[in-house]
Design a protein around this motif. Sequence first.
Motif, PDB file in Angstrom:
ATOM      1  N   PHE A  19       8.590   6.275  -0.903  1.00  0.00           N
ATOM      2  CA  PHE A  19       7.237   6.091  -0.404  1.00  0.00           C
ATOM      3  C   PHE A  19       6.499   5.164  -1.364  1.00  0.00           C
ATOM      4  CE2 PHE A  19       2.734   7.542  -0.474  1.00  0.00           C
ATOM      5  CZ  PHE A  19       2.389   7.148   0.814  1.00  0.00           C
ATOM      6  N   THR A  20       5.768   4.173  -0.810  1.00  0.00           N
ATOM      7  CA  THR A  20       5.052   3.201  -1.633  1.00  0.00           C
ATOM      8  C   THR A  20       3.855   3.848  -2.314  1.00  0.00           C
ATOM      9  OG1 THR A  20       5.722   1.431  -0.118  1.00  0.00           O
ATOM     10  CG2 THR A  20       3.921   0.953  -1.638  1.00  0.00           C
ATOM     11  N   LEU A  21       3.750   3.644  -3.624  1.00  0.00           N
ATOM     12  CA  LEU A  21       2.670   4.203  -4.424  1.00  0.00           C
ATOM     13  C   LEU A  21       1.605   3.142  -4.716  1.00  0.00           C
ATOM     14  CD1 LEU A  21       4.891   6.111  -7.009  1.00  0.00           C
ATOM     15  CD2 LEU A  21       3.647   7.116  -5.085  1.00  0.00           C
ATOM     16  N   PRO A  22       0.375   3.576  -4.995  1.00  0.00           N
ATOM     17  CA  PRO A  22      -0.683   2.601  -5.299  1.00  0.00           C
ATOM     18  C   PRO A  22      -0.534   1.951  -6.670  1.00  0.00           C
ATOM     19  CG  PRO A  22      -1.523   4.849  -5.482  1.00  0.00           C
ATOM     20  CD  PRO A  22      -0.156   4.950  -4.904  1.00  0.00           C
ATOM     21  N   TYR A  29      11.090   3.852  -8.608  1.00  0.00           N
ATOM     22  CA  TYR A  29      11.677   2.537  -8.371  1.00  0.00           C
ATOM     23  C   TYR A  29      10.593   1.460  -8.349  1.00  0.00           C
ATOM     24  CZ  TYR A  29      15.262   5.648  -6.403  1.00  0.00           C
ATOM     25  OH  TYR A  29      16.170   6.654  -6.210  1.00  0.00           O
ATOM     26  N   ARG A  30      11.033   0.226  -8.596  1.00  0.00           N
ATOM     27  CA  ARG A  30      10.190  -0.956  -8.416  1.00  0.00           C
ATOM     28  C   ARG A  30      10.816  -1.832  -7.334  1.00  0.00           C
ATOM     29  NH1 ARG A  30      10.831  -5.928 -10.691  1.00  0.00           N
ATOM     30  NH2 ARG A  30      12.291  -5.051 -12.220  1.00  0.00           N
ATOM     31  N   ARG A  31      10.020  -2.334  -6.427  1.00  0.00           N
ATOM     32  CA  ARG A  31      10.520  -3.152  -5.319  1.00  0.00           C
ATOM     33  C   ARG A  31       9.966  -4.567  -5.410  1.00  0.00           C
ATOM     34  NH1 ARG A  31      10.045  -0.550   0.374  1.00  0.00           N
ATOM     35  NH2 ARG A  31      12.099   0.227  -0.298  1.00  0.00           N
ATOM     36  N   ASN A 182       3.046  16.827   1.946  1.00  0.00           N
ATOM     37  CA  ASN A 182       2.432  15.547   1.566  1.00  0.00           C
ATOM     38  C   ASN A 182       1.830  14.790   2.747  1.00  0.00           C
ATOM     39  OD1 ASN A 182       3.400  16.170  -0.978  1.00  0.00           O
ATOM     40  ND2 ASN A 182       5.166  14.819  -0.828  1.00  0.00           N
ATOM     41  N   ALA A 183       1.169  15.500   3.647  1.00  0.00           N
ATOM     42  CA  ALA A 183       0.491  14.820   4.755  1.00  0.00           C
ATOM     43  C   ALA A 183      -0.636  13.959   4.200  1.00  0.00           C
ATOM     44  CB  ALA A 183      -0.052  15.843   5.751  1.00  0.00           C
ATOM     45  N   ARG A 184      -0.772  12.765   4.725  1.00  0.00           N
ATOM     46  CA  ARG A 184      -1.755  11.813   4.208  1.00  0.00           C
ATOM     47  C   ARG A 184      -2.190  10.872   5.325  1.00  0.00           C
ATOM     48  NH1 ARG A 184       3.297  10.701   3.488  1.00  0.00           N
ATOM     49  NH2 ARG A 184       4.074   8.580   3.775  1.00  0.00           N
ATOM     50  N   VAL A 185      -3.366  10.304   5.184  1.00  0.00           N
ATOM     51  CA  VAL A 185      -3.869   9.336   6.157  1.00  0.00           C
ATOM     52  C   VAL A 185      -3.297   7.969   5.808  1.00  0.00           C
ATOM     53  CG1 VAL A 185      -5.904   8.226   7.131  1.00  0.00           C
ATOM     54  CG2 VAL A 185      -5.978  10.653   6.513  1.00  0.00           C
ATOM     55  N   VAL A 186      -2.530   7.410   6.727  1.00  0.00           N
ATOM     56  CA  VAL A 186      -1.969   6.069   6.540  1.00  0.00           C
ATOM     57  C   VAL A 186      -2.906   5.018   7.119  1.00  0.00           C
ATOM     58  CG1 VAL A 186      -0.028   4.552   7.116  1.00  0.00           C
ATOM     59  CG2 VAL A 186       0.394   6.953   6.560  1.00  0.00           C
ATOM     60  N   LYS A 187      -3.488   5.329   8.275  1.00  0.00           N
ATOM     61  CA  LYS A 187      -4.468   4.438   8.897  1.00  0.00           C
ATOM     62  C   LYS A 187      -5.671   5.276   9.288  1.00  0.00           C
ATOM     63  CE  LYS A 187      -5.227   1.239  12.748  1.00  0.00           C
ATOM     64  NZ  LYS A 187      -4.652   0.683  14.006  1.00  0.00           N
ATOM     65  N   SER A 188      -6.835   4.957   8.709  1.00  0.00           N
ATOM     66  CA  SER A 188      -8.044   5.755   8.893  1.00  0.00           C
ATOM     67  C   SER A 188      -8.891   5.249  10.051  1.00  0.00           C
ATOM     68  CB  SER A 188      -8.858   5.723   7.595  1.00  0.00           C
ATOM     69  OG  SER A 188     -10.118   6.330   7.778  1.00  0.00           O
ATOM     70  N   VAL A 189      -9.640   6.166  10.657  1.00  0.00           N
ATOM     71  CA  VAL A 189     -10.643   5.821  11.673  1.00  0.00           C
ATOM     72  C   VAL A 189     -12.030   6.226  11.186  1.00  0.00           C
ATOM     73  CG1 VAL A 189     -11.497   6.347  13.995  1.00  0.00           C
ATOM     74  CG2 VAL A 189      -9.064   5.891  13.630  1.00  0.00           C
ATOM     75  N   HIS A 190     -12.176   7.504  10.768  1.00  0.00           N
ATOM     76  CA  HIS A 190     -13.450   8.053  10.314  1.00  0.00           C
ATOM     77  C   HIS A 190     -13.114   9.346   9.574  1.00  0.00           C
ATOM     78  CE1 HIS A 190     -17.263  10.286  10.561  1.00  0.00           C
ATOM     79  NE2 HIS A 190     -17.853   9.115  10.725  1.00  0.00           N
TER      80      HIS A 190
END
Length: 230
Positions: A19-22, A29-31, A182-190
């Motif tokens: 999973f990509t981290l900020p 890993y590094r990509r 680890n549920a998370r918002v990938v694309k937000s609306v409000h």
Amino acid sequence: MAQQIIPPLKTEFLDSTFFTLPSAEGARYRREIQYKDSVGGIVRNYFLKGKLQAVCEYEHIRKDSIHGTYESWFENGQLEWHKEFEHCKPKGEWLLYYADGKRKRREIYAAGERTTGECYDTQGQLIPFFEYQIMPTYPGGPQAFLQFIGANIHYAKKARRDNVEGLVHIGFIVDATGQVRNARVVKSVHPLVDAEALRVVQLASRWTPGQQDGKPVSVSFVVPITFRLQ
């Protein structure tokens, strides 16, 4: 003719589930994403100490369309996987190895279909063939999961009053026990509808976990949840 724009080299950091981290904090890993043209190129993953972990050739990186060779390595430098693709379809010989270099499985593909499959134990002896990867399943299947979400979503009164609509994308992991993590918002609306989408996904029943190489594993998903006023 317009000049082709080739995106610059892009670097990302990934956790143990890719999973990509900020940032680099907590990374495994590094990509590096290197474009050859406007859409295609090569993606390389590295262990943080610098050793190559995987290389994959893409005809379209953003669409995850593989065309060419994929190879991955153990941290000791031993080749783990060799795969070949043609326009995202498997082709040729696929080979998987143990960390000591012994062959673990061999598959042959033609016209996108597997024609031969063999599995080997740690001593190099043939064993019954089994699928390498099995995806997690929700009780009743994918449609039952979507029905569960639809039946349990509640539209917040304030979101209705403010005419909030849109498509929230929720990412989550089904872990090796079948639990949603680890549920998370990938694309937000409000914030109001984002929070509701998260709440419902986290309520989902236990899944049958996925398997990789015969062992339960964590698998990442992204589900779109629609909020629309009637």
